[in-house]
Design a protein around this motif. Structure first.
Motif, PDB file in Angstrom:
ATOM      1  N   VAL A 136     -26.453-109.440 -46.270  1.00 14.05           N
ATOM      2  CA  VAL A 136     -27.787-110.046 -46.149  1.00 14.05           C
ATOM      3  C   VAL A 136     -28.763-109.028 -45.577  1.00 14.05           C
ATOM      4  N   LEU A 137     -29.842-108.765 -46.323  1.00 15.40           N
ATOM      5  CA  LEU A 137     -30.889-107.864 -45.837  1.00 15.40           C
ATOM      6  C   LEU A 137     -31.947-108.637 -45.061  1.00 15.40           C
ATOM      7  N   ARG A 138     -32.167-109.880 -45.441  1.00 14.50           N
ATOM      8  CA  ARG A 138     -33.215-110.680 -44.811  1.00 14.50           C
ATOM      9  C   ARG A 138     -32.904-112.152 -45.025  1.00 14.50           C
ATOM     10  N   PHE A 139     -33.231-112.971 -44.019  1.00 14.71           N
ATOM     11  CA  PHE A 139     -33.038-114.417 -44.134  1.00 14.71           C
ATOM     12  C   PHE A 139     -34.129-115.083 -43.299  1.00 14.71           C
ATOM     13  N   ASP A 140     -35.167-115.529 -43.960  1.00 12.23           N
ATOM     14  CA  ASP A 140     -36.330-116.092 -43.268  1.00 12.23           C
ATOM     15  C   ASP A 140     -36.404-117.601 -43.473  1.00 12.23           C
ATOM     16  N   VAL A 141     -36.879-118.307 -42.459  1.00 13.46           N
ATOM     17  CA  VAL A 141     -37.089-119.750 -42.529  1.00 13.46           C
ATOM     18  C   VAL A 141     -38.588-119.980 -42.427  1.00 13.46           C
ATOM     19  N   LEU A 142     -39.162-120.589 -43.459  1.00 12.48           N
ATOM     20  CA  LEU A 142     -40.597-120.864 -43.494  1.00 12.48           C
ATOM     21  C   LEU A 142     -40.817-122.374 -43.578  1.00 12.48           C
ATOM     22  N   ARG A 143     -41.848-122.844 -42.879  1.00 12.54           N
ATOM     23  CA  ARG A 143     -42.217-124.263 -42.926  1.00 12.54           C
ATOM     24  C   ARG A 143     -43.645-124.358 -43.428  1.00 12.54           C
ATOM     25  N   SER A 144     -43.904-125.318 -44.279  1.00  8.67           N
ATOM     26  CA  SER A 144     -45.246-125.505 -44.817  1.00  8.67           C
ATOM     27  C   SER A 144     -46.243-125.734 -43.687  1.00  8.67           C
ATOM     28  N   ALA A 145     -47.410-125.139 -43.837  1.00  7.84           N
ATOM     29  CA  ALA A 145     -48.469-125.328 -42.838  1.00  7.84           C
ATOM     30  C   ALA A 145     -49.120-126.699 -42.984  1.00  7.84           C
ATOM     31  N   THR A 146     -48.896-127.360 -44.105  1.00 13.27           N
ATOM     32  CA  THR A 146     -49.544-128.654 -44.354  1.00 13.27           C
ATOM     33  C   THR A 146     -48.580-129.824 -44.440  1.00 13.27           C
ATOM     34  N   ASP A 147     -47.286-129.554 -44.578  1.00 13.60           N
ATOM     35  CA  ASP A 147     -46.289-130.623 -44.706  1.00 13.60           C
ATOM     36  C   ASP A 147     -45.088-130.280 -43.841  1.00 13.60           C
ATOM     37  N   PRO A 148     -44.904-130.970 -42.709  1.00 10.50           N
ATOM     38  CA  PRO A 148     -43.818-130.623 -41.784  1.00 10.50           C
ATOM     39  C   PRO A 148     -42.418-130.902 -42.323  1.00 10.50           C
ATOM     40  N   ASP A 149     -42.328-131.515 -43.498  1.00 12.14           N
ATOM     41  CA  ASP A 149     -41.032-131.810 -44.087  1.00 12.14           C
ATOM     42  C   ASP A 149     -40.743-130.950 -45.326  1.00 12.14           C
ATOM     43  N   ARG A 150     -41.493-129.856 -45.475  1.00 10.99           N
ATOM     44  CA  ARG A 150     -41.273-128.956 -46.616  1.00 10.99           C
ATOM     45  C   ARG A 150     -41.011-127.542 -46.093  1.00 10.99           C
ATOM     46  N   PHE A 151     -39.927-126.939 -46.575  1.00  9.75           N
ATOM     47  CA  PHE A 151     -39.480-125.631 -46.098  1.00  9.75           C
ATOM     48  C   PHE A 151     -39.155-124.716 -47.266  1.00  9.75           C
ATOM     49  N   THR A 152     -39.192-123.410 -46.998  1.00 12.89           N
ATOM     50  CA  THR A 152     -38.693-122.417 -47.943  1.00 12.89           C
ATOM     51  C   THR A 152     -37.835-121.430 -47.161  1.00 12.89           C
ATOM     52  N   LEU A 153     -36.634-121.208 -47.663  1.00 12.32           N
ATOM     53  CA  LEU A 153     -35.752-120.200 -47.093  1.00 12.32           C
ATOM     54  C   LEU A 153     -35.864-118.979 -47.993  1.00 12.32           C
ATOM     55  N   VAL A 154     -36.153-117.833 -47.406  1.00 14.04           N
ATOM     56  CA  VAL A 154     -36.275-116.592 -48.169  1.00 14.04           C
ATOM     57  C   VAL A 154     -35.075-115.733 -47.825  1.00 14.04           C
ATOM     58  N   GLU A 155     -34.215-115.533 -48.822  1.00 13.93           N
ATOM     59  CA  GLU A 155     -32.970-114.806 -48.619  1.00 13.93           C
ATOM     60  C   GLU A 155     -32.996-113.555 -49.489  1.00 13.93           C
ATOM     61  N   VAL A 156     -32.680-112.414 -48.901  1.00 12.61           N
ATOM     62  CA  VAL A 156     -32.603-111.171 -49.666  1.00 12.61           C
ATOM     63  C   VAL A 156     -31.213-110.581 -49.455  1.00 12.61           C
ATOM     64  N   TYR A 157     -30.529-110.366 -50.578  1.00 12.63           N
ATOM     65  CA  TYR A 157     -29.152-109.881 -50.559  1.00 12.63           C
ATOM     66  C   TYR A 157     -29.071-108.455 -51.104  1.00 12.63           C
ATOM     67  N   LYS A 158     -28.057-107.722 -50.661  1.00 10.93           N
ATOM     68  CA  LYS A 158     -27.878-106.327 -51.094  1.00 10.93           C
ATOM     69  C   LYS A 158     -27.482-106.206 -52.558  1.00 10.93           C
ATOM     70  N   ASP A 159     -26.957-107.271 -53.129  1.00 16.03           N
ATOM     71  CA  ASP A 159     -26.612-107.265 -54.551  1.00 16.03           C
ATOM     72  C   ASP A 159     -26.763-108.692 -55.082  1.00 16.03           C
ATOM     73  N   ALA A 160     -26.658-108.842 -56.393  1.00 12.76           N
ATOM     74  CA  ALA A 160     -26.896-110.146 -57.017  1.00 12.76           C
ATOM     75  C   ALA A 160     -25.653-111.014 -57.120  1.00 12.76           C
ATOM     76  N   GLU A 161     -24.485-110.461 -56.889  1.00 14.73           N
ATOM     77  CA  GLU A 161     -23.259-111.220 -57.101  1.00 14.73           C
ATOM     78  C   GLU A 161     -22.446-111.451 -55.823  1.00 14.73           C
ATOM     79  N   GLU A 162     -21.938-110.372 -55.254  1.00 16.93           N
ATOM     80  CA  GLU A 162     -20.979-110.482 -54.152  1.00 16.93           C
ATOM     81  C   GLU A 162     -21.594-111.035 -52.859  1.00 16.93           C
ATOM     82  N   ALA A 163     -22.749-110.534 -52.480  1.00 14.37           N
ATOM     83  CA  ALA A 163     -23.341-110.960 -51.197  1.00 14.37           C
ATOM     84  C   ALA A 163     -23.709-112.448 -51.183  1.00 14.37           C
ATOM     85  N   PRO A 164     -24.372-112.980 -52.222  1.00 17.09           N
ATOM     86  CA  PRO A 164     -24.666-114.422 -52.204  1.00 17.09           C
ATOM     87  C   PRO A 164     -23.386-115.269 -52.211  1.00 17.09           C
ATOM     88  N   LYS A 165     -22.378-114.807 -52.952  1.00 16.99           N
ATOM     89  CA  LYS A 165     -21.106-115.523 -52.996  1.00 16.99           C
ATOM     90  C   LYS A 165     -20.456-115.538 -51.610  1.00 16.99           C
TER      91      LYS A 165
END
Length: 162
Positions: free
Chosen positions: A86-115
């Motif tokens: 994992v290169l990055r793992f961010d937790v974001l919450r909507s500024a207008t809706d407290p029940d809406r989130f986005t997780l931003v995940e960045v992996y070193k590769d497309a297969e092994e790291a997410p698995k």
């Protein structure tokens, strides 16, 4: 002002013009190399994507579940950010809706790291913990990455994250 003699007003205007020109010239001197570099970069062909995978996971919780979802997601993110793939793992919450989130995940590769991430205990605990909080299923969108082009650009700074 109207009470200032004409030659003084003219001299003040000339001084302002000279100062403005000097500031602009000095600024232009400093940024000219950057402009040249940007022009060169913009004129080149689109580079191939780097091997990293970025995933945006959109999460919609039931009304009022936002605080509990956030707490569980922060625990998962803290552990996830320590994973080797994992290169990055961010937790974001909507500024207008407290029940809406986005997780931003960045992996070193497309297969092994997410698995590997989905096989960790902290991910399994998170998934089970938040399952009943979800208003609808999570939506994951995968992205190719182009910039930053190296792992250090995605990583966290040295030291504490909180």
């Amino acid at each position: 002002s109207p009470s200032t003699p004409f030659f003084c007003r003219e001299r003040m205007q000339l001084t302002r013009t000279i100062l403005a020109t000097s500031v602009l010239s000095a600024h232009a001197f400093r940024i000219t190399p950057l402009i040249r570099q940007s022009t060169r970069l913009m004129s080149s062909a689109t580079p191939p994507p780097v091997p990293y995978l970025a995933v945006h996971v959109h999460c919609y919780t039931k009304p009022g579940c936002g605080p509990s979802f956030l707490s569980a997601s922060l625990m998962n993110a803290r552990a996830s950010s320590l994973e080797a793939g994992v290169l990055r793992f961010d937790v974001l919450r909507s500024a207008t809706d407290p029940d809406r989130f986005t997780l931003v995940e960045v992996y070193k590769d497309a297969e092994e790291a997410p698995k590997a991430h989905k096989e960790t205990e902290h991910y399994k605990v998170w998934r089970e913990t938040v399952a009943d909080m979800m208003a609808k299923p999570r939506e994951a969108e995968k992205f190719q990455t182009f910039f930053p082009a190296n792992a250090e650009g995605w990583g966290y700074p040295e030291g504490e994250l909180e």
